[in-house]
Motif scaffolding. Structure first.
Motif, PDB file in Angstrom:
ATOM      1  N   ALA A 129       0.818  -1.211   0.000  1.00 43.73           N
ATOM      2  CA  ALA A 129       0.000   0.000   0.000  1.00 43.73           C
ATOM      3  C   ALA A 129       0.848   1.255   0.000  1.00 43.73           C
ATOM      4  O   ALA A 129       0.580   2.201  -0.749  1.00 43.73           O
ATOM      5  CB  ALA A 129      -0.942  -0.013   1.207  1.00 43.73           C
ATOM      6  N   ILE A 130       1.893   1.315   0.809  1.00 45.51           N
ATOM      7  CA  ILE A 130       2.713   2.525   0.888  1.00 45.51           C
ATOM      8  C   ILE A 130       3.509   2.724  -0.389  1.00 45.51           C
ATOM      9  O   ILE A 130       3.683   3.849  -0.863  1.00 45.51           O
ATOM     10  CB  ILE A 130       3.610   2.531   2.153  1.00 45.51           C
ATOM     11  N   ASN A 131       3.975   1.646  -0.987  1.00 50.44           N
ATOM     12  CA  ASN A 131       4.687   1.770  -2.261  1.00 50.44           C
ATOM     13  C   ASN A 131       3.766   2.257  -3.362  1.00 50.44           C
ATOM     14  O   ASN A 131       4.170   3.040  -4.227  1.00 50.44           O
ATOM     15  CB  ASN A 131       5.354   0.447  -2.641  1.00 50.44           C
ATOM     16  N   THR A 132       2.527   1.819  -3.339  1.00 48.45           N
ATOM     17  CA  THR A 132       1.548   2.293  -4.319  1.00 48.45           C
ATOM     18  C   THR A 132       1.290   3.782  -4.130  1.00 48.45           C
ATOM     19  O   THR A 132       1.215   4.539  -5.098  1.00 48.45           O
ATOM     20  CB  THR A 132       0.229   1.505  -4.195  1.00 48.45           C
ATOM     21  N   LEU A 133       1.179   4.218  -2.877  1.00 48.72           N
ATOM     22  CA  LEU A 133       0.980   5.648  -2.603  1.00 48.72           C
ATOM     23  C   LEU A 133       2.162   6.449  -3.129  1.00 48.72           C
ATOM     24  O   LEU A 133       1.975   7.473  -3.793  1.00 48.72           O
ATOM     25  CB  LEU A 133       0.804   5.873  -1.101  1.00 48.72           C
TER      26      LEU A 133
END
Length: 140
Positions: A129-133
């Motif tokens: 999720a954080i990498n996608t953000l």
């Protein structure tokens, strides 16, 4: 009546204090809280709800209604639209990085809450999720 019976946990109080602080000082950081709570649950919620239903032999939405987003017909379209609106905001590169940093901090706050509840967060989902953000904010 419930307020007299329920006491806020220490980790939850820390989380509440953080939301109140940034609401007054840097309200754009609330995007990180929206991202981790709502989109994080949307990202991993389907999988986690299905795993819980299978492993606990739950019927229908019993015990997993939290992960049911019935008003969202297409998770992919919803998330894509959310990122598009996020990128339309007039944010500096520093503010975007602050949002990512806050999202990481929010994750640690959520871990504290889960640990109080004797839960176990799925760090692999958070990394995704954080990498996608970061990618959607053009920070990678």
């Amino acid at each position: 009546e419930w307020k007299s019976k329920v006491q806020i946990s220490p980790a939850t109080q820390v989380y509440v204090n953080r939301i109140e602080e940034i609401a007054q000082t840097k309200p754009y950081l609330l995007l990180a809280h929206l991202y981790t709570r709502y989109l994080g649950d949307l990202f991993g919620g389907q999988m986690m709800g299905n795993m819980a239903s299978r492993s606990l032999d739950l019927q229908g939405n019993d015990g997993v209604a939290f992960y049911n987003f019935q008003d969202i017909s297409s998770v992919n379209n919803y998330i894509t639209g959310w990122y598009q609106r996020l990128n339309d905001l007039d944010l500096t590169s520093d503010q975007k990085q602050e949002i990512v940093d806050e999202a990481n901090f929010v994750f640690s706050l959520n871990i504290g809450i889960l640990q109080e509840l004797e839960g176990s967060p799925l760090k692999a989902l958070w990394t995704l999720a954080i990498n996608t953000l970061k990618q959607n904010l053009n920070l990678v």
